[in-house]
Design a protein around this motif. Structure first.
Motif, mmCIF file in Angstrom:
data_model
loop_
_atom_site.group_PDB
_atom_site.id
_atom_site.type_symbol
_atom_site.label_atom_id
_atom_site.label_comp_id
_atom_site.label_asym_id
_atom_site.label_seq_id
_atom_site.Cartn_x
_atom_site.Cartn_y
_atom_site.Cartn_z
ATOM 1 N N VAL A 61 0.835 -1.204 0.000
ATOM 2 C CA VAL A 61 0.000 0.000 0.000
ATOM 3 C C VAL A 61 0.868 1.252 0.000
ATOM 4 C CG1 VAL A 61 -1.695 1.344 1.317
ATOM 5 C CG2 VAL A 61 -1.958 -1.144 1.095
ATOM 6 N N VAL A 62 1.850 1.303 0.893
ATOM 7 C CA VAL A 62 2.692 2.500 1.000
ATOM 8 C C VAL A 62 3.506 2.699 -0.275
ATOM 9 C CG1 VAL A 62 4.544 3.609 2.317
ATOM 10 C CG2 VAL A 62 2.715 2.383 3.517
ATOM 11 N N SER A 63 4.019 1.639 -0.865
ATOM 12 C CA SER A 63 4.760 1.756 -2.127
ATOM 13 C C SER A 63 3.867 2.319 -3.228
ATOM 14 C CB SER A 63 5.310 0.399 -2.562
ATOM 15 O OG SER A 63 6.286 -0.051 -1.658
ATOM 16 N N ALA A 64 2.624 1.879 -3.272
ATOM 17 C CA ALA A 64 1.690 2.402 -4.281
ATOM 18 C C ALA A 64 1.451 3.889 -4.064
ATOM 19 C CB ALA A 64 0.374 1.621 -4.233
ATOM 20 N N TRP A 65 1.328 4.319 -2.816
ATOM 21 C CA TRP A 65 1.146 5.751 -2.540
ATOM 22 C C TRP A 65 2.365 6.554 -2.972
ATOM 23 C CZ3 TRP A 65 -0.841 5.560 3.191
ATOM 24 C CH2 TRP A 65 -2.157 5.097 3.212
ATOM 25 N N ILE A 66 3.542 6.034 -2.673
ATOM 26 C CA ILE A 66 4.777 6.739 -3.027
ATOM 27 C C ILE A 66 4.874 6.895 -4.542
ATOM 28 C CG2 ILE A 66 7.301 6.521 -3.034
ATOM 29 C CD1 ILE A 66 6.988 5.192 -0.205
ATOM 30 N N ALA A 67 4.436 5.902 -5.279
ATOM 31 C CA ALA A 67 4.496 5.947 -6.741
ATOM 32 C C ALA A 67 3.337 6.731 -7.358
ATOM 33 C CB ALA A 67 4.503 4.525 -7.304
ATOM 34 N N ASP A 68 2.250 6.887 -6.639
ATOM 35 C CA ASP A 68 1.051 7.547 -7.172
ATOM 36 C C ASP A 68 1.260 9.059 -7.256
ATOM 37 O OD1 ASP A 68 -1.512 8.673 -7.611
ATOM 38 O OD2 ASP A 68 -2.496 7.112 -6.437
ATOM 39 N N PRO A 69 1.137 9.652 -8.425
ATOM 40 C CA PRO A 69 1.350 11.096 -8.556
ATOM 41 C C PRO A 69 0.279 11.927 -7.860
ATOM 42 C CG PRO A 69 0.613 10.176 -10.648
ATOM 43 C CD PRO A 69 0.834 9.015 -9.706
ATOM 44 N N VAL A 71 -1.009 11.178 -4.636
ATOM 45 C CA VAL A 71 -0.960 11.079 -3.167
ATOM 46 C C VAL A 71 0.244 11.864 -2.667
ATOM 47 C CG1 VAL A 71 -0.742 9.542 -1.175
ATOM 48 C CG2 VAL A 71 -2.122 8.836 -3.142
ATOM 49 N N GLN A 72 -0.036 12.901 -1.876
ATOM 50 C CA GLN A 72 1.033 13.746 -1.338
ATOM 51 C C GLN A 72 1.425 13.351 0.086
ATOM 52 O OE1 GLN A 72 -1.410 17.234 -2.361
ATOM 53 N NE2 GLN A 72 0.485 18.077 -3.228
ATOM 54 N N ILE A 128 10.015 10.997 4.072
ATOM 55 C CA ILE A 128 9.577 11.409 2.739
ATOM 56 C C ILE A 128 10.218 10.504 1.698
ATOM 57 C CG2 ILE A 128 9.657 13.260 1.022
ATOM 58 C CD1 ILE A 128 9.495 15.270 3.245
ATOM 59 N N SER A 129 9.402 10.103 0.723
ATOM 60 C CA SER A 129 9.875 9.348 -0.436
ATOM 61 C C SER A 129 9.141 9.855 -1.659
ATOM 62 C CB SER A 129 9.596 7.853 -0.276
ATOM 63 O OG SER A 129 10.436 7.296 0.707
ATOM 64 N N VAL A 166 4.800 21.309 2.956
ATOM 65 C CA VAL A 166 4.154 21.444 1.657
ATOM 66 C C VAL A 166 5.141 21.651 0.510
ATOM 67 C CG1 VAL A 166 2.430 22.722 0.323
ATOM 68 C CG2 VAL A 166 1.988 22.148 2.732
ATOM 69 N N PRO A 167 6.164 22.501 0.632
ATOM 70 C CA PRO A 167 7.081 22.685 -0.502
ATOM 71 C C PRO A 167 7.900 21.444 -0.847
ATOM 72 C CG PRO A 167 7.337 24.453 1.089
ATOM 73 C CD PRO A 167 6.458 23.408 1.718
ATOM 74 N N HIS A 168 7.926 20.463 0.042
ATOM 75 C CA HIS A 168 8.718 19.253 -0.180
ATOM 76 C C HIS A 168 7.901 18.113 -0.794
ATOM 77 C CE1 HIS A 168 11.682 21.351 2.145
ATOM 78 N NE2 HIS A 168 10.817 21.467 3.136
ATOM 79 N N LEU A 169 6.595 18.357 -0.984
ATOM 80 C CA LEU A 169 5.702 17.315 -1.481
ATOM 81 C C LEU A 169 5.551 17.401 -2.988
ATOM 82 C CD1 LEU A 169 2.936 17.619 1.255
ATOM 83 C CD2 LEU A 169 4.953 16.133 1.230
ATOM 84 N N LYS A 170 5.182 16.275 -3.599
ATOM 85 C CA LYS A 170 4.977 16.258 -5.044
ATOM 86 C C LYS A 170 3.888 17.257 -5.422
ATOM 87 C CE LYS A 170 4.044 11.807 -4.834
ATOM 88 N NZ LYS A 170 3.570 10.433 -4.868
ATOM 89 N N VAL A 171 4.016 17.791 -6.609
ATOM 90 C CA VAL A 171 3.091 18.795 -7.101
ATOM 91 C C VAL A 171 2.013 18.117 -7.939
ATOM 92 C CG1 VAL A 171 2.875 20.871 -8.510
ATOM 93 C CG2 VAL A 171 4.926 20.513 -7.119
ATOM 94 N N LEU A 172 0.767 18.419 -7.635
ATOM 95 C CA LEU A 172 -0.348 17.875 -8.390
ATOM 96 C C LEU A 172 -0.602 18.733 -9.626
ATOM 97 C CD1 LEU A 172 -2.805 17.197 -5.433
ATOM 98 C CD2 LEU A 172 -1.229 15.604 -6.513
ATOM 99 N N PRO A 173 -1.154 18.147 -10.670
ATOM 100 C CA PRO A 173 -1.456 18.941 -11.873
ATOM 101 C C PRO A 173 -2.293 20.185 -11.560
ATOM 102 C CG PRO A 173 -1.725 16.617 -12.348
ATOM 103 C CD PRO A 173 -1.464 16.737 -10.864
ATOM 104 N N SER A 174 -3.220 20.091 -10.621
ATOM 105 C CA SER A 174 -4.064 21.236 -10.269
ATOM 106 C C SER A 174 -3.273 22.351 -9.582
ATOM 107 C CB SER A 174 -5.207 20.788 -9.360
ATOM 108 O OG SER A 174 -4.698 20.257 -8.156
#
Length: 185
Positions: A61-69, A71-72, A128-129, A166-174
């Motif tokens: 589950v956690v690996s899927a979240w880390i790979a999912d663009p 999930v922040q 963080i990953s 927040v600045p360290h998290l992946k950026v969502l398209p929105s």
């Protein structure tokens, strides 16, 4: 470090995982507490899951979240104690690119007023990953509320100064348009 905070609230996509051999989604008070708290703060529930306390199912589950663009942040409740079935830290730690060492320390410090010296048995951790913050919390609703109110609420709010995650998290398209226009530092 004030450049790491913005004036505008940025809602995050947050996933919640409950690790338990005895609960289901209908009686999962800890997971539901986290869902309510994150939504009340203005964030969005990206996914809610429940898995048994099994290292490989937790990692999946956690690996899927880390790979999912999309999930922040991933919040995990349960499996952080000392019983033989408490495997969340062992499951998650190898997946982290960087650990947030102060998270567990601060959680134990703020929990001390509520549960006394028993706080030393908490193996709460975070890291963080791939731009995804993963936080492992104990499996009680009280511990989840304490972690949220005392640590996560502010650190997941883009307006918190002098800094937040927040600045360290992946950026969502929105969020791209806001970044391009200069509203995210």
């Amino acid at each position: 470090m004030s450049h790491l905070a913005t004036q505008e609230f940025q809602p995050l996509q947050i996933a919640v995982l409950t690790v338990s051999d005895t609960r289901n989604l209908h009686n999962d008070t800890s997971g539901q507490s986290l869902v309510s708290l994150l939504q009340r703060a203005g964030h969005t529930l990206a996914e809610r899951r429940l898995v048994p306390d099994d290292i490989y199912r937790i990692r999946a589950v956690v690996s899927a979240w880390i790979a999912d663009p999309k999930v922040q942040v991933g919040l995990i409740t349960g499996g952080t104690g000392f019983t033989l079935r408490d495997n969340t830290p062992q499951a998650v730690a190898p997946l982290l690119d960087r650990t947030v060492d102060g998270f567990g320390e601060l959680f134990r410090q703020v929990s001390q007023a509520e549960i006394g010296a028993s706080t030393i048995q908490s193996r709460a951790l975070a890291g963080i990953s791939n731009g995804t913050l993963i936080c492992c919390l104990p499996g009680s609703p009280g511990a989840c509320r304490t972690a949220w109110n005392e640590i996560l609420l502010g650190q997941l709010d883009s307006r918190t100064r002098p800094c937040n995650f927040v600045p360290h998290l992946k950026v969502l398209p929105s969020q791209v348009e806001r970044i391009c226009c200069g509203s995210r530092a």
